[in-house]
Design a protein around this motif. Structure first.
Motif, PDB file in Angstrom:
ATOM      1  N   VAL A  29      -0.538 -10.319   4.225  1.00 13.45           N
ATOM      2  CA  VAL A  29      -0.547 -10.187   2.768  1.00 13.45           C
ATOM      3  C   VAL A  29      -0.427  -8.720   2.357  1.00 13.45           C
ATOM      4  O   VAL A  29      -1.313  -7.911   2.671  1.00 13.45           O
ATOM      5  N   PRO A  30       0.655  -8.347   1.655  1.00 12.23           N
ATOM      6  CA  PRO A  30       0.776  -6.955   1.208  1.00 12.23           C
ATOM      7  C   PRO A  30      -0.204  -6.673   0.063  1.00 12.23           C
ATOM      8  O   PRO A  30      -0.187  -7.351  -0.955  1.00 12.23           O
ATOM      9  N   VAL A  31      -1.097  -5.685   0.259  1.00 10.80           N
ATOM     10  CA  VAL A  31      -2.037  -5.297  -0.789  1.00 10.80           C
ATOM     11  C   VAL A  31      -1.589  -3.995  -1.464  1.00 10.80           C
ATOM     12  O   VAL A  31      -2.084  -3.655  -2.531  1.00 10.80           O
ATOM     13  N   ALA A  32      -0.675  -3.284  -0.847  1.00 11.94           N
ATOM     14  CA  ALA A  32      -0.052  -2.104  -1.443  1.00 11.94           C
ATOM     15  C   ALA A  32       1.333  -1.976  -0.813  1.00 11.94           C
ATOM     16  O   ALA A  32       1.500  -2.213   0.381  1.00 11.94           O
ATOM     17  N   SER A  33       2.318  -1.636  -1.638  1.00 10.24           N
ATOM     18  CA  SER A  33       3.674  -1.495  -1.099  1.00 10.24           C
ATOM     19  C   SER A  33       4.476  -0.522  -1.947  1.00 10.24           C
ATOM     20  O   SER A  33       4.175  -0.299  -3.115  1.00 10.24           O
ATOM     21  N   ALA A  34       5.488   0.036  -1.319  1.00 11.41           N
ATOM     22  CA  ALA A  34       6.388   0.957  -2.009  1.00 11.41           C
ATOM     23  C   ALA A  34       7.740   0.939  -1.319  1.00 11.41           C
ATOM     24  O   ALA A  34       7.826   0.788  -0.102  1.00 11.41           O
ATOM     25  N   ASP A  35       8.787   1.072  -2.102  1.00 14.34           N
ATOM     26  CA  ASP A  35      10.156   1.239  -1.626  1.00 14.34           C
ATOM     27  C   ASP A  35      10.717   2.461  -2.359  1.00 14.34           C
ATOM     28  O   ASP A  35      10.877   2.423  -3.576  1.00 14.34           O
ATOM     29  N   VAL A  36      10.977   3.517  -1.610  1.00 18.13           N
ATOM     30  CA  VAL A  36      11.370   4.782  -2.216  1.00 18.13           C
ATOM     31  C   VAL A  36      12.692   5.252  -1.636  1.00 18.13           C
ATOM     32  O   VAL A  36      12.805   5.415  -0.420  1.00 18.13           O
ATOM     33  N   PRO A  37      13.713   5.483  -2.489  1.00 19.61           N
ATOM     34  CA  PRO A  37      14.955   6.064  -1.975  1.00 19.61           C
ATOM     35  C   PRO A  37      14.719   7.523  -1.573  1.00 19.61           C
ATOM     36  O   PRO A  37      13.999   8.257  -2.246  1.00 19.61           O
ATOM     37  N   VAL A  38      15.326   7.914  -0.461  1.00 19.62           N
ATOM     38  CA  VAL A  38      15.122   9.251   0.090  1.00 19.62           C
ATOM     39  C   VAL A  38      16.473   9.816   0.516  1.00 19.62           C
ATOM     40  O   VAL A  38      17.257   9.129   1.162  1.00 19.62           O
ATOM     41  N   GLN A  39      16.725  11.069   0.151  1.00 20.45           N
ATOM     42  CA  GLN A  39      17.909  11.792   0.633  1.00 20.45           C
ATOM     43  C   GLN A  39      17.428  12.795   1.667  1.00 20.45           C
ATOM     44  O   GLN A  39      16.626  13.675   1.349  1.00 20.45           O
ATOM     45  N   PRO A  50       2.063  11.380   0.694  1.00 21.34           N
ATOM     46  CA  PRO A  50       1.720   9.956   0.637  1.00 21.34           C
ATOM     47  C   PRO A  50       1.162   9.520  -0.717  1.00 21.34           C
ATOM     48  O   PRO A  50       1.400   8.391  -1.145  1.00 21.34           O
ATOM     49  N   ALA A  51       0.450  10.398  -1.407  1.00 18.14           N
ATOM     50  CA  ALA A  51      -0.141  10.034  -2.705  1.00 18.14           C
ATOM     51  C   ALA A  51       0.931   9.730  -3.755  1.00 18.14           C
ATOM     52  O   ALA A  51       0.649   9.057  -4.741  1.00 18.14           O
ATOM     53  N   THR A  52       2.167  10.223  -3.548  1.00 19.32           N
ATOM     54  CA  THR A  52       3.231   9.976  -4.532  1.00 19.32           C
ATOM     55  C   THR A  52       3.954   8.648  -4.305  1.00 19.32           C
ATOM     56  O   THR A  52       4.751   8.244  -5.136  1.00 19.32           O
ATOM     57  N   LEU A  53       3.686   7.978  -3.203  1.00 18.06           N
ATOM     58  CA  LEU A  53       4.398   6.736  -2.895  1.00 18.06           C
ATOM     59  C   LEU A  53       3.908   5.545  -3.713  1.00 18.06           C
ATOM     60  O   LEU A  53       4.686   4.678  -4.088  1.00 18.06           O
ATOM     61  N   LEU A  54       2.603   5.489  -3.961  1.00 21.06           N
ATOM     62  CA  LEU A  54       2.012   4.334  -4.636  1.00 21.06           C
ATOM     63  C   LEU A  54       1.630   4.690  -6.069  1.00 21.06           C
ATOM     64  O   LEU A  54       1.257   5.826  -6.357  1.00 21.06           O
ATOM     65  N   PRO A  55       1.681   3.722  -6.988  1.00 21.49           N
ATOM     66  CA  PRO A  55       1.395   4.009  -8.403  1.00 21.49           C
ATOM     67  C   PRO A  55      -0.093   4.239  -8.696  1.00 21.49           C
ATOM     68  O   PRO A  55      -0.437   4.711  -9.766  1.00 21.49           O
ATOM     69  N   ARG A  56      -0.978   3.906  -7.755  1.00 17.84           N
ATOM     70  CA  ARG A  56      -2.415   4.108  -7.944  1.00 17.84           C
ATOM     71  C   ARG A  56      -3.011   4.641  -6.647  1.00 17.84           C
ATOM     72  O   ARG A  56      -2.369   4.586  -5.596  1.00 17.84           O
ATOM     73  N   PHE A  57      -4.247   5.107  -6.733  1.00 23.03           N
ATOM     74  CA  PHE A  57      -4.903   5.568  -5.514  1.00 23.03           C
ATOM     75  C   PHE A  57      -5.128   4.376  -4.587  1.00 23.03           C
ATOM     76  O   PHE A  57      -5.607   3.324  -4.998  1.00 23.03           O
ATOM     77  N   PHE A  58      -4.767   4.576  -3.330  1.00 22.54           N
ATOM     78  CA  PHE A  58      -5.006   3.565  -2.304  1.00 22.54           C
ATOM     79  C   PHE A  58      -5.289   4.308  -1.007  1.00 22.54           C
ATOM     80  O   PHE A  58      -4.513   5.164  -0.605  1.00 22.54           O
ATOM     81  N   ASP A  59      -6.405   4.002  -0.386  1.00 23.16           N
ATOM     82  CA  ASP A  59      -6.825   4.690   0.830  1.00 23.16           C
ATOM     83  C   ASP A  59      -6.043   4.138   2.027  1.00 23.16           C
ATOM     84  O   ASP A  59      -6.541   3.347   2.819  1.00 23.16           O
ATOM     85  N   VAL A  60      -4.795   4.547   2.170  1.00 18.58           N
ATOM     86  CA  VAL A  60      -3.882   4.027   3.190  1.00 18.58           C
ATOM     87  C   VAL A  60      -4.439   4.217   4.595  1.00 18.58           C
ATOM     88  O   VAL A  60      -4.381   3.316   5.423  1.00 18.58           O
ATOM     89  N   THR A  61      -5.017   5.368   4.873  1.00 21.41           N
ATOM     90  CA  THR A  61      -5.516   5.658   6.218  1.00 21.41           C
ATOM     91  C   THR A  61      -6.991   5.314   6.388  1.00 21.41           C
ATOM     92  O   THR A  61      -7.529   5.471   7.480  1.00 21.41           O
ATOM     93  N   TYR A  62      -7.651   4.876   5.329  1.00 27.36           N
ATOM     94  CA  TYR A  62      -9.084   4.568   5.318  1.00 27.36           C
ATOM     95  C   TYR A  62      -9.902   5.815   5.647  1.00 27.36           C
ATOM     96  O   TYR A  62     -10.931   5.777   6.281  1.00 27.36           O
ATOM     97  N   ALA A  63      -9.430   6.966   5.164  1.00 26.43           N
ATOM     98  CA  ALA A  63     -10.110   8.238   5.405  1.00 26.43           C
ATOM     99  C   ALA A  63     -11.314   8.423   4.488  1.00 26.43           C
ATOM    100  O   ALA A  63     -12.312   9.015   4.885  1.00 26.43           O
ATOM    101  N   TYR A  64     -11.239   7.894   3.260  1.00 24.22           N
ATOM    102  CA  TYR A  64     -12.323   8.096   2.293  1.00 24.22           C
ATOM    103  C   TYR A  64     -13.461   7.093   2.471  1.00 24.22           C
ATOM    104  O   TYR A  64     -14.584   7.346   2.069  1.00 24.22           O
ATOM    105  N   ARG A  65     -13.155   5.934   3.039  1.00 22.96           N
ATOM    106  CA  ARG A  65     -14.151   4.906   3.362  1.00 22.96           C
ATOM    107  C   ARG A  65     -15.007   4.495   2.168  1.00 22.96           C
ATOM    108  O   ARG A  65     -16.223   4.406   2.250  1.00 22.96           O
TER     109      ARG A  65
END
Length: 185
Positions: A29-39, A50-65
């Motif tokens: 189940v995707p709980v956060a996702s992004a598709d970004v064009p890149v040159q 990484p913070a610019t990929l998602l529209p809201r804060f999401f602890d992708v690496t679980y660093a903040y716990r």
């Protein structure tokens, strides 16, 4: 996140790619996702915070716990914007690999003018997918297989004389039942 232009591109030409990011709960189940064009410039690199990929804060690496993690696997891959061909992939397991739920695998050996291929697909994220075949080896082995991303792997015979069609099993660390395959002669 640092993206490199790669060695397979033609000299002097920028590469148009799409960066796809999925954070999956239960390997599905995707709980956060992004598709970004890149040159990516020729002979260069592109840095994407990484913070610019998602529209809201999401602890992708679980660093903040902040409480329990919302996901058990993050998968990111680059696709060629024109052809859709996968260029590179990376995976992260914020709670360790053991936390990734089991998957169901499907495998089929198919033949075309270039030889034998194995087509593999998973219901959920499959860890360390491995081919077991007595007479054939996989051009890519021990890879991770995200759900909804079928993979086509070239098969090579161990001996010079073709031993007959491939037949064996596709296994993964988190899959209790391997997927059998048998190529038609």
């Amino acid at each position: 996140m640092r993206l490199s232009g790669g060695q397979r591109q033609r000299v002097g030409i920028a590469r148009a790619l799409v960066l796809r990011l999925r954070c999956l709960r239960n390997g599905l189940v995707p709980v956060a996702s992004a598709d970004v064009p890149v040159q990516v410039p020729a002979h260069g690199a592109t840095v994407i915070p990484p913070a610019t990929l998602l529209p809201r804060f999401f602890d992708v690496t679980y660093a903040y716990r902040f409480g329990p993690p919302e996901h058990d696997v993050t998968t990111a891959w680059l696709e060629d914007a024109r052809t859709g061909e996968s260029v590179a992939a990376a995976h992260h397991f914020p709670r360790g690999r053991a936390a990734v739920a089991g998957a169901g695998l499907r495998a089929a050996a198919v033949r075309d003018a270039d030889g034998w291929w194995l087509e593999a697909e998973a219901d959920r994220f499959a860890l360390c997918v491995h081919l077991q075949d007595t007479h054939w080896s996989a051009a890519d082995d021990w890879f991770h297989l995200p759900p909804g991303q079928p993979r086509r792997i070239r098969l090579h015979p161990y001996d010079l004389a073709p031993p007959g069609p491939p037949q064996g099993w596709l296994c993964a660390l988190n899959v209790p039942q391997p997927a059998a395959y048998r190529g038609a002669a």
